[in-house]
Design an enzyme around this catalytic site. Sequence first.
Site, PDB file in Angstrom:
ATOM      1  N   GLU A 386       0.256  -1.631   0.225  1.00  0.00           N
ATOM      2  CA  GLU A 386      -0.027  -0.131  -0.114  1.00  0.00           C
ATOM      3  C   GLU A 386       1.113   1.394  -0.306  1.00  0.00           C
ATOM      4  OE1 GLU A 386      -3.127  -2.061  -0.405  1.00  0.00           O
ATOM      5  OE2 GLU A 386      -3.496   0.177  -0.164  1.00  0.00           O
ATOM      6  N   THR A 388       5.151   2.026  -0.356  1.00  0.00           N
ATOM      7  CA  THR A 388       5.995   2.251   0.826  1.00  0.00           C
ATOM      8  C   THR A 388       6.608   3.270   1.378  1.00  0.00           C
ATOM      9  OG1 THR A 388       8.152   3.173  -0.859  1.00  0.00           O
ATOM     10  CG2 THR A 388       7.656   0.492  -0.519  1.00  0.00           C
TER      11      THR A 388
END
Length: 409
Positions: A386, A388
């Site tokens: 989702e 980094t």
Amino acid sequence: MIDFELEPQILSRLQMYHAVSEHMMRPISRDCDEHEHTKPTQFYDSMWSASAAADIQVGNDKSKKADSPGAAPRRANLLSVLSTEELCWGDAGLYLSTPNSGLGGAAVMAAGTPEQKDRFLRRFKEGKPKWGAMAITEPSFGSDSSQVTTTATRDGDHWVINGTKIFCTAGEMAAEKSEGFVVVWATVDKSAGRPGIKPFVVEHNTPGMTVARVENKLGIRASDTAALIFDNCRIPLDALLGSAEVRKEGGFKDVMATFDATRPIVAAMAIGVGRAALDFVRDFLKEQNVPVRYGISPRRLTAVERDFMEMEVQLQAARLLTWRAAWMLDTGKRNSLEASMAKAKAGLAVTLITQKAVELLGPLGYSRKILVEKWMRDAKINDIFEGTQQINMIIVARRILNYSSKELN
Ligand SMILES: Cc1cc2nc3c(=O)[nH]c(=O)nc-3n(C[C@H](O)[C@H](O)[C@H](O)COP(=O)(O)OP(=O)(O)OC[C@H]3O[C@@H](n4cnc5c(N)ncnc54)[C@H](O)[C@@H]3O)c2cc1C
């Protein structure tokens, strides 16, 4: 006004989630970690029945709308992050493998029409356990989701999908082993760049969609992570979520809105794992008669006290950011900045907390006798998927400084 006072119904629901964590997840946690790819089917069945009984999708209850003026505050997203924390306190890998509409459901909620939400999500309240998944990442990119090369070509009453997706959480269960679906990001017009990228719902066992492999991983090993191949995979026209129109302005933003809902949930996953480690260390210090003294001068604190308090502070800061991001969604506010802030902070916090926990416990922390070393391995993914750590920091900087993605990347 922000109000994080929790109603008695929410508190009793959280107690239920805690019991699930303690009595259903923790007892099988080590075994599922040691035997990656072995499916705890009894656990799946129990979780499915429990979520049906509670009339919610565990950890993903997005079925309610934002507040209307004068109405009692809606808490669907806050409840999602609270339940996610509670369940990931139990086991983050098992949480991710729990049958529900998952990230695929979040994409449907963010980009689908009311009719599509009903059509695709209603089944998650019925029948046998089902999974939803979301496939964005490809062999040629991860962070930069505008680089999608998977194509969706119109052919009469169908879209034909071609491409390869990798690292798809719950991909195997959603694509082949249940009556679930995979939301696939594909471009309808490569020359249009970002606005050409659209999410498509591909139903389980659609001819042309195959699971190429499942990964062997460092952490969250109870969760399957699949590579999927789409080879002339035909799906109906109305499986495209939202509008097929390639709008220059805002088209991709609508698709990216999925992350506004999912990043607070990943942040909450991190908080759950961090809290598990913190609770363990607290109990351990108590058992060993090592005091943690609050309210005294920082100069008089021991190194252990300082470390422990730092862990607590990190967890609390991440939690408050996460609650704020969820609260904004519940009240219909755009939360892209806050969702990325929460995700970036929580990913860092859980990495720090779990590593410190292993360190403070000494050799015991490093051994497989207890779950703390596992939590350290489970923690890192929250800094990767989702978006980094680095990507979320860039989003935060862009939003604060008012730069476009072209100006700051
Ligand atoms: C267990 C697991 C589950 C996953 N589940 C899903 C899923 O369900 N669906 C899905 O679509 N994907 C999923 N992913 C993929 C995940 O979202 C990507 O791994 C992630 O987006 C990072 O992409 P990448 O691995 O290609 O890294 P890269 O994009 O190659 O990045 C490598 C490193 O460079 C850094 N970097 C990249 N660009 C910049 C920049 N501009 N500035 C500074 N640093 C930068 C990154 O932060 C990272 O540290 C999953 C991954 C894993 C490991």
